[in-house]
Structures are given as structure tokens and as C-alpha cells.
Scaffold this active site. Structure first.
Site, mmCIF file in Angstrom:
data_model
loop_
_atom_site.group_PDB
_atom_site.id
_atom_site.type_symbol
_atom_site.label_atom_id
_atom_site.label_comp_id
_atom_site.label_asym_id
_atom_site.label_seq_id
_atom_site.Cartn_x
_atom_site.Cartn_y
_atom_site.Cartn_z
ATOM 1 N N LYS A 87 42.950 47.880 40.269
ATOM 2 C CA LYS A 87 42.191 47.893 41.235
ATOM 3 C C LYS A 87 42.366 49.077 42.790
ATOM 4 C CE LYS A 87 40.448 43.206 42.215
ATOM 5 N NZ LYS A 87 40.477 42.034 42.568
HETATM 6 C C1 E4P Z 1 38.597 40.251 43.101
HETATM 7 O O1 E4P Z 1 38.947 40.509 42.588
HETATM 8 C C2 E4P Z 1 39.190 38.653 44.280
HETATM 9 O O2 E4P Z 1 40.726 38.659 43.664
HETATM 10 C C3 E4P Z 1 38.318 37.592 44.627
HETATM 11 O O3 E4P Z 1 37.593 37.527 43.858
HETATM 12 C C4 E4P Z 1 38.817 37.328 45.710
HETATM 13 O O4 E4P Z 1 38.727 35.999 46.164
HETATM 14 P P1 E4P Z 1 38.572 35.012 47.588
HETATM 15 O O5 E4P Z 1 37.784 35.696 48.735
HETATM 16 O O6 E4P Z 1 38.562 33.228 46.607
HETATM 17 O O7 E4P Z 1 40.123 35.584 47.649
#
Ligand code: E4P
Length: 218
Positions: A87
Site C-alpha cells: 500500500k
Molecule cells: C483503507 O484502506 C483505509 O485503511 C481505511 O478504509 C480508512 O478508513 P477510515 O477513514 O475509517 O480510517
């Protein structure tokens, strides 16, 4: 449509996997910290533990922000297991790192996507997944779901192979609207996945079926 769970919590991952509908996991540094996973060795081991619980698609996020270190870190993460997807944040060096890792056959997930231009860049660089954050856009009174629709349309127009991974989902309606919009993947907390099970008429109906069975068989 693929379902990923957005957590680094092993028991939640196992629960979603046992339901038989889980296609992958997304984590981020905040989710790892929430589980108390600190120190490089523990972090790498935790990613391996997650990989051992699921069939594929475990997103592991780099914490560096310059091209060389991101590529180096990405390669180390990819070595943990074939299931790892690296990522990478949507920044200039991140786009370059996505291209470099993709050229080496390493899958990437471009994260922190908040507009269509960023999604186009990530796809051009060869990202396997692009992660637009619906909930965080909604949080600032913007329209997260409109962004999903826009990216799906653009990728369809040009046949980009990058999968639209709708992220930062807050509730089951987000998930259903993502399905309507044609998102390839959703990632969400366990309660959003299990929330799909619920309808009061299902509970009332089941109670009545069982009561009627008991009446006829007592
Ligand atoms: C995506 O991969 C992120 O980990 C995640 O969906 C972020 O979500 P949040 O806005 O609830 O922290």
C-alpha cells in the site's frame, strides 16, 4: 464484488473469513497501532499472521515517503508472502514507486485517494488497486460516493485494469451504494459486513416459523 476487512485485528479477520465471504484485508499504520503492534519485527510478523488467516490480498502499508525507501520497503513487505499487496500513499514519489514495484511484478494499492485525478495517475502508474476514501470525504461535507461513480466511469472509459477499492466505509448503505456504483472491492470494518445480515422482518419471520413448528410438533 470483493469484500476486504479493514482491520489488523486477527479475531475480527478470522470471524469475517469464517463467514465465507472474505476476499482480503486492508491495514494501515493507524490500524496496526490500534492493535498495539509496534517495532519492525512485530509488524512484519503480524502481516504474516494475517496472511495465514486469509486466501489473498493483504494490504500492508509503507511508512516511508521517498521513492528509494518506499521501493525498498515495498520489496521487503512483498517478501513476507505472495498474498501481500503493497500500500503506497498518493504522493509524487508514491506514483513513481507504484510504477517501479509494478514493473517488478509486485502488486500495489494506492491509498489516500480523494479525487479522480489522483485515481487516473495511480492507474496510469499501474496500481493493482486504488483506494478512494468515502467516509473521510463525507466527513468534510463532500460526496464520497460520487467519487466512486466517477472513478468507475473513467476506468471503464479507458479499460484501466486497476480495481476500484472503495475504502473508509462507515455503514452498510455505503457498501450497497458501492455495489450499485460498480466498485470492484469494498473494504470496511467487521460491523459493516455483519450489518448486511440484519433486517427486523427476518428476525420476526424466523421467530414465527420456529414457534409454528413447535406448536405442530409438541
Ligand atoms: C483503507 O484502506 C483505509 O485503511 C481505511 O478504509 C480508512 O478508513 P477510515 O477513514 O475509517 O480510517
Amino acid at each position: 464484488m470483493k469484500f476486504f476487512i479493514d482491520t489488523a485485528n486477527l479475531s475480527e479477520i478470522k470471524e469475517a473469513y469464517d463467514l465465507g465471504v472474505l476476499d482480503g484485508v486492508t491495514t494501515n499504520p493507524s490500524l496496526m497501532a490500534k492493535e498495539g503492534i509496534t517495532g519492525q519485527a512485530n509488524i512484519l510478523k503480524h502481516y504474516k499472521d494475517i496472511c495465514d488467516l486469509v486466501d489473498d490480498n493483504v494490504s500492508a502499508e509503507v511508512i516511508s515517503t521517498d521513492f528509494e525507501t518506499m521501493v525498498k520497503e515495498g520489496k521487503e513487505l512483498a517478501k513476507i508472502d505472495d498474498k501481500i499487496v503493497v500500500k503506497i500513499p498518493m504522493i509524487k514519489d508514491g506514483v513513481k514507486a507504484i510504477k517501479a514495484l509494478t514493473d517488478e511484478g509486485i502488486r500495489t494499492n494506492c491509498t489516500l485517494i480523494f479525487n479522480a485525478g489522483q485515481a487516473i495517475l495511480a492507474a496510469k502508474a499501474g496500481a493493482s488497486f486504488v483506494s478512494p476514501f468515502i467516509g473521510r470525504l463525507d466527513d468534510i461535507s463532500s460526496d464520497g460516493m460520487a467519487l466512486i461513480e466517477q472513478i468507475v466511469l473513467i476506468y471503464d472509459n479507458y479499460g484501466f485494469e486497476t480495481e476500484v477499492l472503495a475504502a473508509s466505509l462507515r455503514h452498510t448503505m455505503h457498501l450497497i451504494q458501492c455495489a450499485e456504483a460498480g466498485a470492484d472491492v469494498v473494504t470496511c470494518p467487521l460491523n459493516v459486513i455483519t450489518g448486511l445480515l440484519k433486517h427486523p422482518l427476518t428476525d420476526i419471520g424466523l421467530e414465527k416459523f420456529l414457534a409454528d413448528y413447535k406448536k405442530g410438533n409438541s
